[in-house]
Design an enzyme around this catalytic site. Structure first.
Site, PDB file in Angstrom:
ATOM      1  N   ALA A  65       0.676  -0.908   0.288  1.00 29.57           N
ATOM      2  CA  ALA A  65       0.470   0.099  -0.066  1.00 29.57           C
ATOM      3  C   ALA A  65       0.345   1.193   0.150  1.00 29.57           C
ATOM      4  O   ALA A  65       1.907   1.497   1.001  1.00 29.57           O
ATOM      5  CB  ALA A  65      -0.782  -0.106   1.462  1.00 29.57           C
ATOM      6  N   GLY A  80       0.902  -5.452  -0.090  1.00 29.53           N
ATOM      7  CA  GLY A  80      -0.158  -5.507  -0.724  1.00 29.53           C
ATOM      8  C   GLY A  80       0.388  -5.882  -2.343  1.00 29.53           C
ATOM      9  O   GLY A  80       0.191  -6.965  -3.412  1.00 29.53           O
ATOM     10  N   GLU A  99       0.478  -9.941  -2.727  1.00 25.49           N
ATOM     11  CA  GLU A  99      -1.259  -9.866  -2.670  1.00 25.49           C
ATOM     12  C   GLU A  99      -1.415  -9.838  -4.251  1.00 25.49           C
ATOM     13  O   GLU A  99      -2.120 -10.693  -5.559  1.00 25.49           O
ATOM     14  CB  GLU A  99      -1.906  -9.326  -2.150  1.00 25.49           C
ATOM     15  CG  GLU A  99      -1.803  -9.903  -0.543  1.00 25.49           C
ATOM     16  CD  GLU A  99      -2.488  -9.249   0.346  1.00 25.49           C
ATOM     17  OE1 GLU A  99      -3.408  -9.462   0.801  1.00 25.49           O
ATOM     18  OE2 GLU A  99      -2.700  -8.173   0.374  1.00 25.49           O
ATOM     19  N   GLU A 114       1.616  -6.773   7.132  1.00 24.57           N
ATOM     20  CA  GLU A 114       0.800  -6.286   8.077  1.00 24.57           C
ATOM     21  C   GLU A 114       0.710  -7.399   9.299  1.00 24.57           C
ATOM     22  O   GLU A 114       0.128  -5.466   9.706  1.00 24.57           O
ATOM     23  CB  GLU A 114      -0.903  -6.799   6.987  1.00 24.57           C
ATOM     24  CG  GLU A 114      -0.573  -5.632   5.699  1.00 24.57           C
ATOM     25  CD  GLU A 114      -0.633  -7.186   4.650  1.00 24.57           C
ATOM     26  OE1 GLU A 114      -0.092  -6.849   3.453  1.00 24.57           O
ATOM     27  OE2 GLU A 114       0.873  -7.812   5.049  1.00 24.57           O
TER      28      GLU A 114
END
Length: 693
Positions: free
Chosen positions: A61, A102, A105, A125
């Protein structure tokens, strides 16, 4: 647009280009989807490769968009991954350097993954009190197995790509430039007809999933204690055994729950606070800095030796100066012993030990340090001693050298006045043990140059410290606040508590150690000397006399084997002492105080709110530029519990109205004059605001 598009030999290459780590901000997410649409609409394009520009595939992110509408603006990362999975053409992630959060991901949403050796792979995270929120807990177990995925997600640890060889995570692991290899791989898979594999279609298999997950929950519960995220991570990974969409819903529910927890808010606050600490309002980024290639340290004692090790660890040569040869030899021997102990524990190679020791030289002559770029004094905490040192430094040091004091309480402006170059003088307050503690208070004098400040902040980062700027006042940020905390601890003894109860209450709250154990560790005679100085400088400040009585008994702490507690040889465990407790009770009688039962809740409130109130004054006076700086000082230097985010954030979570009301209640009691609510605290409480925006 922060995602670039080009076509190479029938393969569309979408390059994330959002420095410094290609964070998946809104513009980048939009660029990926738009690039994918172009590729699907172009008959000449047979496959797609997604990669990252610069030094990362993607770090996850974009932290610049946290807590802004853009963070959740469509397309979200979930939407981007759905678009990838819906593609009729094969998509290959070309991973180099870093794929975290992310970013990983995103790669898991691709059909294939090609990685460069040494790329760092992580879902970190949990370190922000969260869990992966874009399918990471569901897709990773399908590729590397339940156990490996759970360990990786619960720890948040980065793992080199080659460690995943043999798993389904990477289809190829290559040496060198990953993009050409990924393009070639994409061409080969595009030659075969679809459909192309999707991670979501794989099954999670484990011989005894129920037994393993029960064991994992018990282990994590014991280790995680005050942090809910690790257990929620276990629950989310366990949900990967369900059908994919059901598991994805469980992951989302867990993520939304954690976002709202005070523990996650505290961890996120610390994460951003550490980065914000380096930003000084009137010192712009890009301010020229001075070269620091050689350092001198005055003093070879505990602090001088610890400070020296920081620079040796960073590969910077140090000359250590002392007035006596035996003091130098003792200091060098201690440094070597510390390194040898690290080597025995496997933390350092013997080669590294010798390399670091080779950077150290010693001297008893100021002439030998005159060419140092930075000199730090770590001598006795007395203004007359500092004056002698700084007058000598002013005389011998080259032009442009930075002259730093490791003072913990003294006036840096006065120290600077002993020189003809006050613009070069700055405080660098290290915390003991200086080679271990993360905090570095950078004390900015009235005349400290902006380039000096920028240089010291940069060098702080190089030696792996959390550097926080403080203005000049008695005790700066940390010690000025801890004095009020210590005063309340003393008053609690006068009123009815004993050291063990006070320490246990605040340690249960989460502090690493209570005020009396801390006093024993630091040396009670140090506090005694400060109180004697206060009696002259600030005679209106009142203290409990118990600490002075303790010192009069010769009980200076761990170094004498006796302080507030007794200590046994080789054992740092505190043992309550009847003589000390009797002295405390007798002192209450001398004061005419009827001792009362004091609750643990009152102990915690009085200690913590004393910190908060002084912190509010520090903010109002501009000694600290922002509340998060105060929190970083307490999280990294004073053992304040990380899961509570520091005193100022904790006060925000309690509510400043409630803090002020409690203080007004305590103002009616013993030494109520200590509880005058700071004007800034009262103002924010009246407005329904907090210290942190």
């Amino acid at each position: 647009m922060t995602a670039q598009y080009q076509v190479q030999d029938g393969v569309a290459v979408i390059t994330l280009d959002n420095p410094p780590v290609n964070g998946l901000g809104h513009s980048t997410r939009l660029g990926i989807v738009e690039g994918l649409t172009r590729a699907l609409d172009d008959a000449a394009v047979k496959a797609v490769v997604i990669t990252g520009a610069g030094k990362a595939f993607s770090g996850g992110a974009d932290i610049r968009e946290f807590n802004t509408p853009k963070a959740t603006q469509e397309p979200t990362l979930h939407s981007v991954i759905r678009a990838l999975e819906a593609s009729t053409k094969p998509i290959v992630a070309a991973i180099h350097s870093v794929a975290m959060g992310g970013g990983l991901e995103l790669a898991l949403g691709c059909n294939y993954r090609v990685a460069a050796k040494g790329a760092q792979i992580a879902l970190p995270e949990v370190k922000l009190g969260l869990l992966p929120g874009a399918g990471g807990t569901q897709r990773l177990p399908r590729l590397i197995g339940l156990e490996h995925a759970l360990n990786m997600i619960v720890s948040g640890t980065a793992i080199p790509s080659e460690k995943f060889a043999g798993s389904k995570l990477f289809d190829e692991i290559v040496d060198g430039d990953v993009l050409p290899a990924a393009v070639k791989f994409a061409q080969s898979v595009a030659a075969a007809p679809g459909p192309y594999p999707k991670v979501r279609d794989l099954k999670v298999r484990h011989e005894n999933a129920e037994g393993f997950l029960a064991f994992a929950r018990n282990t994590v519960a014991a280790v995680a204690k005050n942090f809910p995220a690790p257990l929620k991570c276990v629950d989310a990974v366990a949900a990967s055994l369900k059908p994919f969409e059901a598991g994805l819903k469980d992951e989302r529910d867990g993520f939304m729950y954690l976002v709202g927890t005070p523990e996650s808010r505290a961890l996120r606050h610390a994460f951003f606070g550490e980065r914000a600490a380096s930003k000084i309002p009137d010192v712009p980024e890009g301010t020229p800095v001075r070269k620091i290639e050689r350092v001198a340290v005055i003093g070879a004692g505990t602090m001088g030796g610890g400070i020296t090790m920081n620079f040796l660890n960073a590969g910077i040569p140090v000359t250590m100066l002392e007035m006596k040869q035996e003091a130098l030899e003792r200091g060098v021997a201690t440094i070597r012993r510390n390194y040898e102990n690290s080597a025995k524990k496997g933390k350092l190679t013997q080669e590294k030990v010798e390399q670091r020791m080779g950077l150290l030289t010693t001297t008893m002559s100021y002439d030998d340090i005159k060419n140092a770029d930075l000199v730090i004094e770590a001598v006795f905490e007395e203004m007359g001693v500092k004056e002698t040192v700084f007058k000598k430094l002013d005389e011998v040091m080259k032009d442009g050298a930075i002259l730093a004091s490791n003072t913990s309480t003294l006036d840096v402006n006065k120290i600077a006045s002993f020189t003809r170059r006050p613009q070069d003088v700055v405080g660098m307050h290290f915390f003991s043990p200086a080679n271990v503690m993360k905090l570095l208070e950078v004390v900015r004098g009235e005349k400290t140059g902006k380039d000096v400040l920028a240089t010291v902040m940069q060098i702080g980062k190089k030696i792996k410290k959390t550097a926080v700027v403080s203005g000049v006042c008695d005790g700066f940020i940390g010690n000025r606040m801890i004095e009020q905390y210590s005063r309340q601890a003393g008053y609690l003894l006068d009123e009815g508590a004993l050291p063990e109860q006070v320490d246990k209450a605040i340690e249960k709250f989460g502090f690493a150690m209570g005020p009396f154990r801390m006093g024993d560790l630091a040396g009670n005679d140090i506090g005694w000397a400060i109180r004697k100085r206060r009696a002259v400088d600030k005679p209106d400040i009142q203290y409990s006399k118990t600490a002075d009585k303790l010192c009069e008994m010769g009980r200076f702490g761990q170094k004498t084997g006796a302080g507030w507690y007794d200590y046994k040889a080789g054992d740092r465990k505190p043992y309550p002492n009847k003589q000390v407790n009797d002295m405390i009770v007798e002192h209450s009688k001398e004061l005419g105080i009827t001792r009362r039962k004091i609750s643990d809740e009152e102990i915690v409130e009085r200690l913590v709110f004393a910190l908060v109130n002084e912190g509010a004054k520090i903010l109002e006076e501009g000694i600290a530029s922002k509340a998060s700086d105060i929190d970083m000082v307490y999280l990294t230097g004073y053992g304040f519990p990380l899961f509570r985010g520091g005193p100022m954030l904790y006060a925000d979570q309690v509510g400043l109205y409630n803090v002020a009301q409690s203080m007004k209640r305590y103002a009616k009691g013993y030494h109520g004059e200590a509880w005058v609510v700071a004007p800034l605290l009262q103002k924010l409480a009246d407005e329904g605001k907090g210290f942190n925006g």
